[in-house]
Design a protein around this motif. Structure first.
Motif, mmCIF file in Angstrom:
data_model
loop_
_atom_site.group_PDB
_atom_site.id
_atom_site.type_symbol
_atom_site.label_atom_id
_atom_site.label_comp_id
_atom_site.label_asym_id
_atom_site.label_seq_id
_atom_site.Cartn_x
_atom_site.Cartn_y
_atom_site.Cartn_z
ATOM 1 N N VAL A 79 -5.751 9.419 27.140
ATOM 2 C CA VAL A 79 -5.909 8.234 26.292
ATOM 3 C C VAL A 79 -7.388 7.907 26.096
ATOM 4 O O VAL A 79 -7.827 7.597 24.979
ATOM 5 N N ILE A 110 -3.169 6.586 18.211
ATOM 6 C CA ILE A 110 -2.667 6.844 19.573
ATOM 7 C C ILE A 110 -1.214 6.385 19.694
ATOM 8 O O ILE A 110 -0.359 7.104 20.219
ATOM 9 N N SER A 111 -0.926 5.189 19.186
ATOM 10 C CA SER A 111 0.436 4.646 19.269
ATOM 11 C C SER A 111 1.415 5.497 18.478
ATOM 12 O O SER A 111 2.520 5.810 18.951
ATOM 13 N N SER A 152 -8.815 10.334 23.760
ATOM 14 C CA SER A 152 -8.334 10.028 22.407
ATOM 15 C C SER A 152 -9.152 8.906 21.773
ATOM 16 O O SER A 152 -9.486 8.964 20.577
ATOM 17 N N LEU A 153 -9.464 7.886 22.575
ATOM 18 C CA LEU A 153 -10.269 6.774 22.070
ATOM 19 C C LEU A 153 -11.644 7.257 21.600
ATOM 20 O O LEU A 153 -12.107 6.899 20.513
ATOM 21 N N THR A 182 -7.898 4.137 15.329
ATOM 22 C CA THR A 182 -7.751 4.960 16.531
ATOM 23 C C THR A 182 -6.563 4.497 17.366
ATOM 24 O O THR A 182 -5.750 5.306 17.825
ATOM 25 N N ILE A 183 -6.465 3.175 17.573
ATOM 26 C CA ILE A 183 -5.345 2.624 18.347
ATOM 27 C C ILE A 183 -4.020 2.934 17.663
ATOM 28 O O ILE A 183 -3.030 3.321 18.310
ATOM 29 N N GLU A 184 -3.991 2.776 16.347
ATOM 30 C CA GLU A 184 -2.756 3.074 15.613
ATOM 31 C C GLU A 184 -2.404 4.552 15.722
ATOM 32 O O GLU A 184 -1.230 4.914 15.858
ATOM 33 N N LEU A 195 -11.834 1.481 15.038
ATOM 34 C CA LEU A 195 -11.198 0.955 16.245
ATOM 35 C C LEU A 195 -9.689 0.792 16.054
ATOM 36 O O LEU A 195 -8.885 1.283 16.843
ATOM 37 N N VAL A 196 -9.317 0.097 14.988
ATOM 38 C CA VAL A 196 -7.895 -0.144 14.733
ATOM 39 C C VAL A 196 -7.187 1.158 14.389
ATOM 40 O O VAL A 196 -6.078 1.430 14.865
#
Length: 447
Positions: free
Chosen positions: A34, A55-56, A37-38, A51-53, A48-49
Motif C-alpha cells: 500500500v 488503490i481502493s 502504491s501511494l 491514487t487513493i481511488e 492524491l485522490v
C-alpha cells in the motif's frame, strides 16, 4: 529523460520503498504494498485522490473476482487435511510405487496435496512419511525434503484454486479452464524433470551433512495428528478434482457451443465449482470428524484466509496503480522489440516475477503484481496470455530465501541449517522456475 523512462524509474523507487519497509521496518508485506502504491500513484501524477481511488478500486476488483473462491478453496483444503484425507492420498501415492520411484512419488504426492492446501500444510503432512522412506532407501535428508518442496511449490504456484493461478485468468482475461489444464500439465512435467535435475546435483556431493543439517533440533521432522478413521484416498480426492471438472466443463462448452448454455455457465463458475468442492469436503470429512470439529476446521480456515486475502488484495491495488500510470505501454516501448516480441514478453514477465519474489519474499505478491503489469503489455503481442501467466508465476517461484515464510518452515521442520535451507528450498525452487520457463518458451512458440 523521457516520460516512459521516468515511469520505469518511479517503479524502481517504489520497489525499493517496498523492500525498505519490509526489511528495515519489519512491516507486513501488505502494508508495504500500500505504501509503495501511494508513492507510485502520487509520483506518476495520479494525484492524491486519484491514487487513493486507484488503490481502493484495485483492491476491490481483486476481491470481487477472487475473495469468495480463495476462501472456499482454503476451507476445502483445511477439511481434507484435518480429516486425514490428505494423508490418505499421500500414503496411497507413495506406497503404490516401486522403491526405485519412491522419491519421485513423494514429489508427485506433494504436487497433488498442494492443489487444495497451502505449501506449509502439504509439507507438514509429507515430511514424516518421506523422511522414513528416505532412511529405508539410505538417501540423505535433502532427497525426500527436496522432492516435497519441488512438488508442493510447483502445484501451489501453477494449479488453481491457490490464489496466484486462480488470479491469472482474471488478470490476463482468459479461460480459467485453460489455466487448470496448462498449469497441471506443465507442473506435472516440471515436477519430474526438476526432481531428476536436483537429484543429479545432490549425487555430485552438493550436500554436506555437517554444515547443512541442524543436529541441535529435538523434533526435526514435525508431526501431524491423523484421525483414527480417515477417509480413503479415492474418497478424499473427490473434493479436489470435482471443482476442476466443473470449471473445465465451461471450457469444453466454449468449444462446442457458440455461447454456453446458462446452466453450464452457472456450474462452471469458479464460485459455484469451489462451493460444491467445499461442500463435498465437508461430507468427506464426516468420516473422521464430527460436526463440531468440521465447523471448527472451517472457522480456522477462514482465519487463515484473512492474511492471504489482504496480501492478494494489496497486490491487486499495487498492480492497478501501476496500470493506471500507463507503464505497461512504457515497458512495451522500451523493452519489447518487434523482432522478438514473444520471447521478450516471456522473459520480461519471468524476470519481473523474480524481482518481486526476491524483494517481497511472497510468491503471491510476485505473481499477481507481475501479471497485472503485463496485462496491458500482452494485448500488443501475438502470444496466448496463459504463457505470460506461466512466465510470471515461474519467475515468482524463483529465489525464495530468508524473507520467505516457506523457507523457514522447510528449514526448521526438516531440521536444516540456514545453509541447508538455501540448498533445498531456494535451490530446488530456482531449478523448478527455470524448468517451467523453458517449457513456457516452447509452449508459447507452438500454441
Amino acid at each position: 529523460m523521457g516520460e516512459d523512462m521516468m515511469l520505469i524509474v518511479y517503479l524502481v523507487i517504489a520497489l525499493a520503498i517496498m523492500l525498505g519497509v519490509v526489511v528495515f521496518f519489519k512491516l507486513n508485506v501488505a502494508m508495504a504494498l500500500v505504501i509503495a502504491s501511494l508513492f507510485m500513484g502520487i509520483a506518476s501524477g495520479l494525484g492524491l485522490v486519484g491514487t487513493i481511488e486507484g488503490i481502493s478500486n484495485g483492491f476491490g476488483s481483486m476481491m470481487r473476482d477472487l475473495g469468495i473462491p480463495i476462501g472456499l478453496g482454503v476451507i476445502l483444503g483445511k477439511l481434507i487435511s484435518d480429516s486425514g484425507g490428505a494423508y490418505s492420498i499421500a500414503h496411497a501415492i507413495v506406497t503404490k510405487t516401486s522403491e526405485k520411484l519412491a522419491l519421485y512419488s513423494i514429489g508427485l504426492a506433494a504436487f497433488v496435496l498442494a492443489i487444495p492446501v497451502f505449501f506449509d500444510v502439504a509439507f507438514l503432512i509429507l515430511v514424516p512419511l518421506s523422511v522414513q522412506i528416505g532412511k529405508q532407501l539410505n538417501k540423505p535428508l535433502p532427497y525426500p525434503v527436496g522432492a516435497i518442496v519441488i512438488g508442493a511449490a510447483l502445484s501451489h504456484t501453477l494449479v488453481p484454486p491457490t490464489p496466484n493461478p486462480l488470479a491469472a485468468a482474471s488478470i490476463l482475461d482468459f479461460d480459467l479452464g485453460i489455466m487448470i489444464s496448462i498449469g497441471a500439465i506443465v507442473g506435472f512435467i516440471a515436477t519430474l524433470v526438476t526432481i531428476k535435475i536436483y537429484f543429479v546435483i545432490l549425487d555430485k556431493g552438493f550436500w554436506k551433512k555437517e554444515t547443512d543439517e541442524d543436529s541441535t533440533m529435538d523434533n526435526p521432522y514435525g508431526k501431524m495428528e491423523i484421525p483414527d478413521n480417515p477417509p480413503s484416498a479415492w474418497i478424499a480426492i473427490i473434493p479436489i478434482i470435482l471443482p476442476s471438472i466443473m470449471i473445465l466443463l465451461g471450457s469444453v462448452g466454449n468449444v462446442i457451443y457458440d455461447e454456453n448454455p446458462e446452466i453450464i455457465t452457472f456450474l462452471s463458475d469458479r464460485i459455484i465449482a469451489l462451493l460444491i468442492g467445499a461442500i463435498a469436503a465437508y461430507f468427506v470429512a464426516a468420516k473422521s470428524l464430527n460436526k463440531k470439529q468440521r465447523d471448527a476446521s472451517s472457522s480456522e480456515a477462514m482465519q487463515a484466509t484473512g492474511i492471504v486475502l489482504l496480501i492478494t488484495g494489496a497486490g491487486g491495488a499495487f498492480g492497478a496503480i501501476i496500470q493506471s500510470t500507463g507503464i505497461d505501454q512504457a515497458i512495451l516501448d522500451i523493452f519489447v522489440s518487434d523482432a522478438q516480441s514473444v520471447l521478450s514478453v516471456i522473459l520480461l514477465a519471468f524476470f519481473m516475477g523474480v524481482l518481486f519474489r526476491t524483494i517481497t519474499g511472497s510468491g503471491t505478491v510476485a505473481g499477481i503484481t507481475t501479471m497485472t503489469i503485463m496485462a496491458g503489455v500482452v494485448t500488443g503481442v501475438d502470444v496466448h496470455p496463459v504463457w505470460v501467466a506461466m512466465a510470471s508465476l515461474s519467475g515468482g517461484l524463483m529465489l525464495g530465501h530468508v524473507n520467505d515464510s516457506g523457507f523457514w518452515i522447510t528449514t526448521k521442520i526438516a531440521g536444516l541449517s540456514v545453509k541447508g535451507g538455501l540448498k533445498t528450498y531456494t535451490t530446488s525452487e530456482a531449478i523448478a522456475g527455470i524448468v517451467v520457463l523453458i517449457i513456457t518458451l516452447i509452449g508459447a512458440h507452438i500454441f
